[in-house]
Enzyme design. Sequence first.
Site, mmCIF file in Angstrom:
data_model
loop_
_atom_site.group_PDB
_atom_site.id
_atom_site.type_symbol
_atom_site.label_atom_id
_atom_site.label_comp_id
_atom_site.label_asym_id
_atom_site.label_seq_id
_atom_site.Cartn_x
_atom_site.Cartn_y
_atom_site.Cartn_z
ATOM 1 N N GLU B 62 29.278 21.277 -7.021
ATOM 2 C CA GLU B 62 30.546 20.978 -6.340
ATOM 3 C C GLU B 62 31.304 22.251 -5.995
ATOM 4 O O GLU B 62 31.912 22.356 -4.925
ATOM 5 C CB GLU B 62 31.419 20.071 -7.211
ATOM 6 C CG GLU B 62 30.941 18.621 -7.291
ATOM 7 C CD GLU B 62 29.816 18.408 -8.300
ATOM 8 O OE1 GLU B 62 29.418 19.392 -8.967
ATOM 9 O OE2 GLU B 62 29.353 17.262 -8.417
ATOM 10 N N GLN B 84 31.783 13.218 -4.533
ATOM 11 C CA GLN B 84 31.468 11.818 -4.759
ATOM 12 C C GLN B 84 32.557 11.072 -5.532
ATOM 13 O O GLN B 84 32.929 9.963 -5.159
ATOM 14 C CB GLN B 84 30.136 11.722 -5.499
ATOM 15 C CG GLN B 84 29.408 10.433 -5.235
ATOM 16 C CD GLN B 84 27.959 10.563 -5.658
ATOM 17 O OE1 GLN B 84 27.633 10.461 -6.840
ATOM 18 N NE2 GLN B 84 27.076 10.775 -4.698
ATOM 19 N N HIS B 131 35.828 9.544 -14.622
ATOM 20 C CA HIS B 131 35.539 9.052 -13.277
ATOM 21 C C HIS B 131 36.675 8.170 -12.769
ATOM 22 O O HIS B 131 36.460 7.329 -11.912
ATOM 23 C CB HIS B 131 34.250 8.206 -13.268
ATOM 24 C CG HIS B 131 32.983 9.011 -13.252
ATOM 25 N ND1 HIS B 131 32.678 9.920 -14.208
ATOM 26 C CD2 HIS B 131 31.945 9.017 -12.380
ATOM 27 C CE1 HIS B 131 31.496 10.460 -13.950
ATOM 28 N NE2 HIS B 131 31.027 9.937 -12.845
#
Lengths: 334, 333
Positions: B62, B84, B131
């Site tokens: 990333e 993502q 997340h």
Amino acid sequence: MAASEAGVDTAELEDLLLRMWSIRAFELRALELFEEKLIRGSVHPYIGMEAIAVGACAALRPDDYITSTHRGHGHCIAKGLSLERMMAEIIGRTDGYCRGKGGSMHITAIEKGMLGADAIVAGSSAIAVGAAHGLRLKGSDAVVVCFFGDGASSQGILHEACNLGAVLQAPVVFVCENNEWAISTPVSAATLITDIADRAAGYGFPGVVCDGNDVLAMRDATAEAVARARAGNGPTLVEAKSYRITAHSAATKTDLRSEDELESWRQRDPIVRLAALLTNRGVDASRLDELEEAARADVATAVEFALASARPEPPEEIEDVYAPSTWNVDGRLA
Amino acid sequence: MSDRELTMSQALNEALHEEMERDAGVFVVGEDIAQLGGLFQVTTGLLERFGPRRVIDAPISEAAQAGAGVGAALVGCRPVIELQISDFVTLTMDQIVNHAAKWRYMSGGQVSVPMVLRSAVSSGIGMAAQHSQTLEAWFVHAPGLVVVMPSTPFDAKGLLKSAIREDNPVVFLEKRLLYSRLGNVPEGDYTVPIGVADVKRAGTDVTVVTYAHGVHLALQAARQLAREGIELEVVDVRTLRPLDLETILESVRKTGHLIVVTEGARTGSVASEIVARVVESAWDALRSPPARITAKDTPIPYATALERAVLPQVDDVVSAVHEIFQPTTMGDD
């Protein structure tokens, strides 16, 4: 060195010597200016490493790009930046490349292909990969050379950048300037391997060890890597073995290095070596002095220019935070 | 322009197709975005149309993806980097904050960094602590960045186009739960301006300033409260930085009451920043203390009831409005 010297004419060698002298004279003068409190923060001299930048940049076209570091004056000068505008920048004046808002560690000269010096030691490695890919997208065959040090080779971003550059086959050349020390940390404490170039194999591209104090060897190694990149064959890691004769920075003078080690590297001074080569070719000592004097004179002119330049004043501190846009016509903070 | 309904991911996908067609310098990088068309189908069809040099399936790097975006932008491209899951912005912070945000300023205005970093905020669906965060406050805090969070398909398409055309680095956060939400998206090229708020519901009694998912919480609360005769005005800022304070102040001067709803954790939230600005500028117009409705200062737990208890809910908005008109916490009776 003899082999790579064979086809090079004397005028070219003199030019390389002048460029190395320009760097050295600039750095020596910068150290003086720091003591005179004209430079804030610090400067990180490139003294002893001149052959790396001069050799590498001698293999580039004007439309090729470089990324640089906190120890970046040598890269800038080798890439052809104006000594005057560099000097003005490092003393924080408006005629500096960055209008005095960047300083020594952030010199940028986009029209000269200098994407910007980065104080995050390996921070520009991914930028170099992206720029290289972007150039190709725009239909250019220009390449990007990314300079970083042995200390920087431990940062995670470099690993990511090398790997990404490899899978993209980006036209980038990674030049590791291994001067054996990261402030007080010897490279032997930072990594178990001797040649940082060995890491290239782990990314699937060539790694080459080069004598960083041999300007012609640096030029040849870089030229080969640049040709690979330009032909679309992806990155190369060139490791330049070298040494900085001065301490880490003007502000951090403490030096753990032994006098023996320092002396052994003084014996391998890149400028002295090239001068010796020229002497062997029959070039007079007075001519060599002329080149040194020319460099010092250029630096003196640069200092005059810088001192005559104005200091930036408010409200300049709120300008260029943003590029002008639909919501911001003057680029000021939002 | 005729009317039709698209989901937010379809709207974003259209924006990318149109901008990549319009400008050969636009390209996209991310994980699983090319062959798969993205986990949320936002990049569907791009690889087939524009090829692998402009639609890149990146390794899991990333930081390098973000840095590569900076580099490509410096040489004149307009990269769109997809992370993502938005919690992964933590991995890009050095490249976004120390590089993208500052390169123009440090260079004295020589360059700009026209890149977009877009990512899916995955809160509210049991994706757990790493997340599920809503981290826009970190980017709002960085001078040099533009931060956008759309709430509808219409806004999403128009703002993504603007973000791509924008010469400054844009952090573009999309609420994953909204990807499947339908909304009107006219045919044809249109943009939504950056830095301009949109009053999603006019009202006279309380100003609710919010964005992204908060807009839908506020609108639901508004429907409920309307039955009690209380009319909320819902101001969707759409852009968090630069903030359209004028539209907010106009509303607060009309209603006299302010509630700010954001999904990020409470301390140091964008809600705090908005409250501070309104209090500084319209203290005299306020007739009750401003309220922040935010996530609690906890990591996001996995179990349903716990996640629900941390994240802002419609009931929280309703309670806050009730508190304005029937305060239970100040004085006796």
